[in-house]
Design a protein around this motif. Structure first.
Motif, PDB file in Angstrom:
ATOM      1  N   THR A 147     -26.970   1.873  -9.580  1.00 36.02           N
ATOM      2  CA  THR A 147     -26.640   2.105  -8.176  1.00 36.02           C
ATOM      3  C   THR A 147     -26.907   3.564  -7.856  1.00 36.02           C
ATOM      4  N   ASP A 148     -27.191   3.833  -6.596  1.00 37.92           N
ATOM      5  CA  ASP A 148     -27.405   5.209  -6.153  1.00 37.92           C
ATOM      6  C   ASP A 148     -26.242   5.720  -5.299  1.00 37.92           C
ATOM      7  N   THR A 149     -25.241   4.876  -5.082  1.00 35.62           N
ATOM      8  CA  THR A 149     -24.186   5.234  -4.123  1.00 35.62           C
ATOM      9  C   THR A 149     -22.853   5.589  -4.780  1.00 35.62           C
ATOM     10  N   VAL A 150     -22.776   5.592  -6.113  1.00 37.88           N
ATOM     11  CA  VAL A 150     -21.496   5.797  -6.773  1.00 37.88           C
ATOM     12  C   VAL A 150     -20.902   7.170  -6.454  1.00 37.88           C
ATOM     13  N   LYS A 151     -21.762   8.141  -6.101  1.00 39.60           N
ATOM     14  CA  LYS A 151     -21.263   9.489  -5.782  1.00 39.60           C
ATOM     15  C   LYS A 151     -20.432   9.509  -4.502  1.00 39.60           C
ATOM     16  N   GLU A 152     -20.496   8.462  -3.693  1.00 39.65           N
ATOM     17  CA  GLU A 152     -19.726   8.394  -2.444  1.00 39.65           C
ATOM     18  C   GLU A 152     -18.358   7.768  -2.651  1.00 39.65           C
ATOM     19  N   TYR A 153     -18.075   7.329  -3.884  1.00 40.81           N
ATOM     20  CA  TYR A 153     -16.848   6.596  -4.176  1.00 40.81           C
ATOM     21  C   TYR A 153     -15.919   7.411  -5.074  1.00 40.81           C
ATOM     22  N   LEU A 154     -14.642   7.259  -4.825  1.00 41.34           N
ATOM     23  CA  LEU A 154     -13.627   7.691  -5.779  1.00 41.34           C
ATOM     24  C   LEU A 154     -12.994   6.420  -6.332  1.00 41.34           C
ATOM     25  N   VAL A 155     -12.932   6.310  -7.663  1.00 40.59           N
ATOM     26  CA  VAL A 155     -12.537   5.057  -8.315  1.00 40.59           C
ATOM     27  C   VAL A 155     -11.370   5.307  -9.264  1.00 40.59           C
ATOM     28  N   MET A 156     -10.335   4.455  -9.180  1.00 43.32           N
ATOM     29  CA  MET A 156      -9.193   4.537 -10.095  1.00 43.32           C
ATOM     30  C   MET A 156      -8.665   3.133 -10.374  1.00 43.32           C
ATOM     31  N   GLY A 157      -8.154   2.921 -11.595  1.00 45.49           N
ATOM     32  CA  GLY A 157      -7.544   1.634 -11.912  1.00 45.49           C
ATOM     33  C   GLY A 157      -7.329   1.464 -13.406  1.00 45.49           C
ATOM     34  N   GLU A 158      -6.260   0.789 -13.772  1.00 48.24           N
ATOM     35  CA  GLU A 158      -5.969   0.469 -15.173  1.00 48.24           C
ATOM     36  C   GLU A 158      -6.456  -0.937 -15.482  1.00 48.24           C
ATOM     37  N   LEU A 159      -7.135  -1.086 -16.605  1.00 45.45           N
ATOM     38  CA  LEU A 159      -7.700  -2.374 -16.985  1.00 45.45           C
ATOM     39  C   LEU A 159      -6.795  -3.138 -17.940  1.00 45.45           C
ATOM     40  N   SER A 160      -6.701  -4.439 -17.706  1.00 45.69           N
ATOM     41  CA  SER A 160      -6.144  -5.344 -18.710  1.00 45.69           C
ATOM     42  C   SER A 160      -7.286  -5.801 -19.615  1.00 45.69           C
ATOM     43  N   LEU A 161      -6.962  -6.468 -20.709  1.00 41.78           N
ATOM     44  CA  LEU A 161      -7.999  -6.872 -21.661  1.00 41.78           C
ATOM     45  C   LEU A 161      -8.962  -7.892 -21.080  1.00 41.78           C
ATOM     46  N   ASP A 162      -8.527  -8.632 -20.060  1.00 39.58           N
ATOM     47  CA  ASP A 162      -9.422  -9.617 -19.443  1.00 39.58           C
ATOM     48  C   ASP A 162     -10.191  -9.053 -18.253  1.00 39.58           C
ATOM     49  N   GLY A 163      -9.998  -7.769 -17.986  1.00 39.61           N
ATOM     50  CA  GLY A 163     -10.723  -7.135 -16.883  1.00 39.61           C
ATOM     51  C   GLY A 163      -9.976  -7.067 -15.579  1.00 39.61           C
ATOM     52  N   SER A 164      -8.803  -7.680 -15.508  1.00 41.36           N
ATOM     53  CA  SER A 164      -8.012  -7.580 -14.282  1.00 41.36           C
ATOM     54  C   SER A 164      -7.403  -6.171 -14.196  1.00 41.36           C
ATOM     55  N   LEU A 165      -7.039  -5.770 -12.980  1.00 36.75           N
ATOM     56  CA  LEU A 165      -6.564  -4.415 -12.733  1.00 36.75           C
ATOM     57  C   LEU A 165      -5.065  -4.376 -12.521  1.00 36.75           C
ATOM     58  N   GLN A 166      -4.439  -3.382 -13.109  1.00 37.99           N
ATOM     59  CA  GLN A 166      -3.005  -3.156 -12.952  1.00 37.99           C
ATOM     60  C   GLN A 166      -2.779  -2.007 -11.964  1.00 37.99           C
TER      61      GLN A 166
ATOM     62  N   LYS B 229     -16.421   8.805   0.975  1.00 35.30           N
ATOM     63  CA  LYS B 229     -16.402   7.792   2.032  1.00 35.30           C
ATOM     64  C   LYS B 229     -15.554   6.582   1.656  1.00 35.30           C
ATOM     65  N   TYR B 230     -15.480   6.305   0.328  1.00 33.79           N
ATOM     66  CA  TYR B 230     -14.850   5.068  -0.120  1.00 33.79           C
ATOM     67  C   TYR B 230     -13.877   5.350  -1.270  1.00 33.79           C
ATOM     68  N   PHE B 231     -12.880   4.476  -1.381  1.00 35.76           N
ATOM     69  CA  PHE B 231     -11.894   4.575  -2.455  1.00 35.76           C
ATOM     70  C   PHE B 231     -11.663   3.175  -2.996  1.00 35.76           C
ATOM     71  N   ILE B 232     -11.997   2.958  -4.277  1.00 31.77           N
ATOM     72  CA  ILE B 232     -11.759   1.674  -4.947  1.00 31.77           C
ATOM     73  C   ILE B 232     -10.556   1.833  -5.870  1.00 31.77           C
ATOM     74  N   LEU B 233      -9.607   0.907  -5.755  1.00 33.40           N
ATOM     75  CA  LEU B 233      -8.388   0.968  -6.563  1.00 33.40           C
ATOM     76  C   LEU B 233      -7.801  -0.438  -6.676  1.00 33.40           C
ATOM     77  N   PRO B 234      -6.778  -0.650  -7.502  1.00 34.10           N
ATOM     78  CA  PRO B 234      -6.187  -1.979  -7.641  1.00 34.10           C
ATOM     79  C   PRO B 234      -5.662  -2.535  -6.322  1.00 34.10           C
ATOM     80  N   TRP B 235      -5.736  -3.833  -6.190  1.00 32.17           N
ATOM     81  CA  TRP B 235      -5.339  -4.517  -4.953  1.00 32.17           C
ATOM     82  C   TRP B 235      -3.892  -4.215  -4.581  1.00 32.17           C
TER      83      TRP B 235
ATOM     84  N   VAL C  48      -9.220  -4.138  -5.250  1.00 31.56           N
ATOM     85  CA  VAL C  48      -9.893  -5.138  -6.090  1.00 31.56           C
ATOM     86  C   VAL C  48      -8.915  -5.657  -7.149  1.00 31.56           C
ATOM     87  N   LYS C  49      -9.182  -6.879  -7.601  1.00 34.18           N
ATOM     88  CA  LYS C  49      -8.310  -7.509  -8.584  1.00 34.18           C
ATOM     89  C   LYS C  49      -8.923  -7.556  -9.982  1.00 34.18           C
ATOM     90  N   ASN C  50     -10.250  -7.381 -10.065  1.00 34.52           N
ATOM     91  CA  ASN C  50     -10.916  -7.505 -11.359  1.00 34.52           C
ATOM     92  C   ASN C  50     -12.123  -6.576 -11.403  1.00 34.52           C
TER      93      ASN C  50
END
Length: 511
Positions: free
Chosen positions: A96-115, A133-139, A156-158
């Protein structure tokens, strides 16, 4: 291949952008640097399992990850998602070329779901200020972060949703919150109301004065007199929180992870710690400092029930925050400051058995026992409490009445009117909003007394052996009583009422 993903670290109640640099090259090994704590060091196990469960893998090459700036310690498991995303991008498994526009945070479970994570609100504020511009974090944290305007928030949930968004251009659903609608909707609900209180008219008057001027108050009375019930209803007559107050309060609760599927806090907090609490838990601290109860009560009420049962060391550490309305915690590498502008409401029995000077009591305590009991509270702390009032049991006739008392909404209107006068009076003075916040110079300016009132106050000071700080407290309370009456001048009756609210100083209480 080198790639950069952006996360954030929370220090105090503010956040800072962290650049996660991931390089995948020749060789074998996994190296994580940049002062990570143990939770971050363990992330490779969670990331490996989460990627395998979603059809990806950690490449069998040399992976070097740096958390920049490298001289700031990072903690917590919320870096799992940006670390995993960086590994996938650096290894070429997704592009992807757009990841620099995102701030991303989240804790992973072993199955990929987010805590859920801590500090979503200050991180969102940081992301907006840093130009993301964007912020991705657990639902679960999305509603909390969506309070911030000017930033698109995706819950997001996963991890699969994040991967598909970047690699397959599948759009994420933006979380939107109408902050004004949430604010005004929640203001209508109050769990406790003064209309439920039978009798106790003089105590209600004290609570109204305390709310109008932001004064600290202590309730002294035997068991069952209604001290706790009255204290719980104090937030219902305090003025509604302004929007900036609500945001500041929400930030503090966000940092400690107290917000679960909730957005903006609009009700003033009411904190009631148990008397076994430690001084660190009360004022904040630890090896990596977190806010304590006094900061969680910011813009609200801190209720200390059975005040003499608290350890003396715990009570003494409150003296400075009560004056400065903030607490500073220093460590070798950094210093954090947490706001702690709260109303202190304390309650206590008048003696160890609770029935001092009550001729109808089942048993009694001597004056010596009483002195020893009150001696657990230091004079300087007692001086910082503006209003001392005795609470007596309610007679049966009043308890049996079916007529409801005055509603909190009606009392609140008078409190708001008095606070409006104070806001107008102090409009040119920064960080001064109500009477309890006045310093000595401001008391001299705004609490001028006539000669008769001065004579009355002088007599009370000498008889009750009150301190200079108590003198300031009486003038502040008298100013508030005058504001409730809509009077610009402090009259004799205002001073006399304020004096009686200091009658439970040690000498006065013992006669």
């Amino acid at each position: 291949m080198l790639t950069k993903v952006y996360g954030s670290a929370v220090f105090g109640v503010d956040a800072q952008v962290i650049t996660i640099e991931v390089n995948v090259g020749r060789g074998i090994g996994y190296h994580l640097v940049g002062l990570p704590d143990n939770a971050i060091k363990e992330s490779n196990y969670r990331i490996a399992a989460a990627l395998i469960h979603n059809g990806y893998k950690i490449p069998g090459k040399k992976i070097t990850i740096n958390l920049a700036p490298a001289d700031l310690r990072k903690e917590g498991s919320a870096y799992d998602l940006p670390l995993a995303l960086g590994i996938l991008l650096a290894s070429g498994q997704i592009s992807t070329d757009t990841v620099k526009e995102y701030l991303v945070m989240g804790e992973l479970s072993l199955d990929g779901s987010l805590q859920p994570i801590k500090g979503a609100l200050p991180i969102a504020i940081c992301a907006r200020e840093a130009g993301f511009k964007y912020f991705i974090l657990p639902w679960e944290n999305a509603e909390e972060a969506a309070i911030v305007t000017g930033l698109k928030v995706y819950g997001v949930k996963n991890i699969r949703e994040v991967i598909d968004h970047f690699d397959k251009d599948q759009p994420l659903e933006e979380k939107k919150v109408d902050i004004e609608e949430v604010y005004y909707e929640q203001q209508r609900h109050a769990e406790h109301d003064f209309s439920d209180v039978k009798g106790q008219e003089s105590i209600k008057r004290c609570m109204e004065i305390a709310a109008a001027g932001g004064h600290n108050i202590i309730l002294i009375g035997p068991p069952g007199a209604g001290k706790t019930m009255l204290a719980k209803r104090l937030p219902s007559i305090l003025p509604p929180m302004a929007l900036d107050e609500a945001l500041e309060t929400t930030k503090i609760h966000s940092v400690v992870g107290r917000l679960k599927n909730t957005g903006l806090m609009t009700q003033r907090p009411f904190r009631s710690p148990h008397h076994t609490i430690s001084d660190v838990a009360l004022v904040g601290g630890g090896s990596y400092p977190q806010p304590g109860e006094i900061s969680l009560a910011h813009n609200g009420v801190l209720f200390l029930d059975e005040l003499p049962e608290f350890k003396r060391s715990v009570l003494e550490v409150m003296r400075q925050p009560l004056e400065d309305r903030e607490v500073t915690i220093s460590r070798a590498r950094f210093t954090v400051t947490y706001p702690s502008s709260f109303m202190l409401v304390a309650s206590m029995n008048p003696s160890p058995n609770g029935y001092f000077n009550d001729k109808d009591a089942p048993w009694s305590s001597s004056g010596t026992e009483m002195q020893r009991y009150l001696g657990k509270i230091s004079g300087p702390l007692l001086d910082r409490i503006d209003i001392h009032i005795e609470v007596t049991p309610v007679p049966f006739e009043q308890l049996a009445e079916t007529r409801r008392g005055e509603a909190s909404a009606d009392i609140r209107q008078r409190v708001i009117a008095a606070r409006s006068l104070q806001t107008l009076r102090f409009r040119h003075i920064p960080n001064l909003h109500y009477n309890a916040q006045m310093n000595t110079r401001q008391i001299f300016t705004y609490c001028m007394l006539e000669s008769a009132s001065l004579k009355l106050l002088k007599s009370a000071m000498e008889k009750l052996n009150l301190s200079a700080r108590a003198y300031d407290r009486i003038l502040k309370v008298a100013r508030t009583i005058a504001d409730l009456d809509g009077s610009e001048k402090i009259r004799n009756d205002h001073v006399s009422e304020a004096i009686q609210y200091r009658s439970l100083d040690r000498e006065g209480w013992l006669g």
